[in-house]
Design an enzyme around this catalytic site. Sequence first.
Site, mmCIF file in Angstrom:
data_model
loop_
_atom_site.group_PDB
_atom_site.id
_atom_site.type_symbol
_atom_site.label_atom_id
_atom_site.label_comp_id
_atom_site.label_asym_id
_atom_site.label_seq_id
_atom_site.Cartn_x
_atom_site.Cartn_y
_atom_site.Cartn_z
ATOM 1 N N LYS A 13 0.834 -1.212 0.000
ATOM 2 C CA LYS A 13 0.000 0.000 0.000
ATOM 3 C C LYS A 13 0.863 1.254 0.000
ATOM 4 C CE LYS A 13 0.977 1.280 4.400
ATOM 5 N NZ LYS A 13 1.634 2.511 4.798
ATOM 6 N N ASP A 139 -1.852 -1.855 10.103
ATOM 7 C CA ASP A 139 -2.046 -1.884 8.653
ATOM 8 C C ASP A 139 -2.596 -3.212 8.135
ATOM 9 O OD1 ASP A 139 -1.099 0.690 8.335
ATOM 10 O OD2 ASP A 139 0.964 0.056 7.921
HETATM 11 O O1 C5P Z 1 0.420 -1.273 14.649
HETATM 12 P P1 C5P Z 1 1.840 -1.607 14.354
HETATM 13 O O2 C5P Z 1 2.359 -2.735 15.216
HETATM 14 O O3 C5P Z 1 2.101 -1.864 12.908
HETATM 15 O O4 C5P Z 1 2.693 -0.332 14.722
HETATM 16 C C1 C5P Z 1 4.085 -0.352 14.803
HETATM 17 C C2 C5P Z 1 4.551 0.815 15.651
HETATM 18 O O5 C5P Z 1 4.284 2.038 14.953
HETATM 19 C C3 C5P Z 1 3.846 0.963 16.970
HETATM 20 O O6 C5P Z 1 4.489 0.201 17.954
HETATM 21 C C4 C5P Z 1 3.969 2.445 17.232
HETATM 22 O O7 C5P Z 1 5.269 2.751 17.702
HETATM 23 C C5 C5P Z 1 3.856 3.047 15.844
HETATM 24 N N1 C5P Z 1 2.474 3.455 15.507
HETATM 25 C C6 C5P Z 1 1.946 4.568 16.119
HETATM 26 N N2 C5P Z 1 0.664 4.969 15.802
HETATM 27 C C7 C5P Z 1 -0.046 4.296 14.879
HETATM 28 C C8 C5P Z 1 0.479 3.165 14.232
HETATM 29 C C9 C5P Z 1 1.764 2.769 14.564
HETATM 30 O O8 C5P Z 1 2.578 5.205 16.967
HETATM 31 N N3 C5P Z 1 -1.276 4.720 14.570
#
Ligand code: C5P
Length: 303
Positions: A13, A139
């Site tokens: 994406k 995501d």
């Molecule tokens: O959700 P995901 O595990 O992919 O996110 C990875 C990292 O990205 C999270 O641990 C956080 O540090 C950051 N993140 C964030 N806010 C979001 C999505 C991701 O701070 N909306």
Amino acid sequence: MFVHEVLVSAPAKVNLALRVGPPRLDGFHPLDTVFESLDLYDDVIASPGEGISVTIRGLGEDLPTDETNLVVRAALLLKERHGVDEGVRLEVTKRIPVAAGMAGGSADAAATLVACSRLWNLNLSLHELLSLGAELGSDVPFSLLGGRAHGVGRGEELERIGSDMVHNWVLLTSEQGLSTPAVFREFDDIMGYTRVPETLVADTVDLRDALNRGDRQAVRDHMVNDLEAPALSLRPDLHETMQILRGRGYCALLSGSGPTIAVLAEDAMEADDLAGELSRLLPQCGVLRADGPARAADIREEK
Ligand code: C5P
């Protein structure tokens, strides 16, 4: 009907717009974003096996295959929630660059959920898959939905966008990836943000209006990524690349938390030419072609 092998492909994406607010009390950032899936896919083949085993081909062959890999976590989550005793052998073919801001790891998790759900005959609805996906990463749900969507919350609360506008992209990749948490931390440092109850500073309403009206120029004008400043601050080489591209009048956008830069062409032919031109102009970058929107993570073959 039982199957003994399932092949699922899941898309990469870009975020056409990514507006980011100050960190919430749980540390995640509130997002208002427009996702577009790309016809650049990772494949996952699931077949019966002992325990959960993973092999990775293509890009990212040296990625870990233990429980730190989202593919393993996706299979474990399904097993646990649905009381599955069987194991699975997962073969991942990676075409989406790793740690590139294109949700490659999330695509693999989405593909694993769809593949294992079929292999284990769980017949999960899209709604159930989306909710499991949200537990794995912000995501993952979008990869399960595909097409184009408006995302809020952490990015996991989605609503489809029905516009049929096709985008022809040239993707400039970096040899060295960027850590998403590090980019969000840098964002907080630059903005001087600390954790607060959820607030969002800007939204994607103009971009969504432009998509719905089919106004290509307005879509370009409203493309924006709040993670560009922190990503470029961590990677001055990207700053230079961006300056070169914009100096030449290209519509260039950082993809997600970077380091991939997505350059939008007028049509597929121009994109093919641009890919050649940019590989000469920026020999330090990898160059890929992709079009969006594309399919969701779905079953391509079963036997
Ligand atoms: O959700 P995901 O595990 O992919 O996110 C990875 C990292 O990205 C999270 O641990 C956080 O540090 C950051 N993140 C964030 N806010 C979001 C999505 C991701 O701070 N909306």
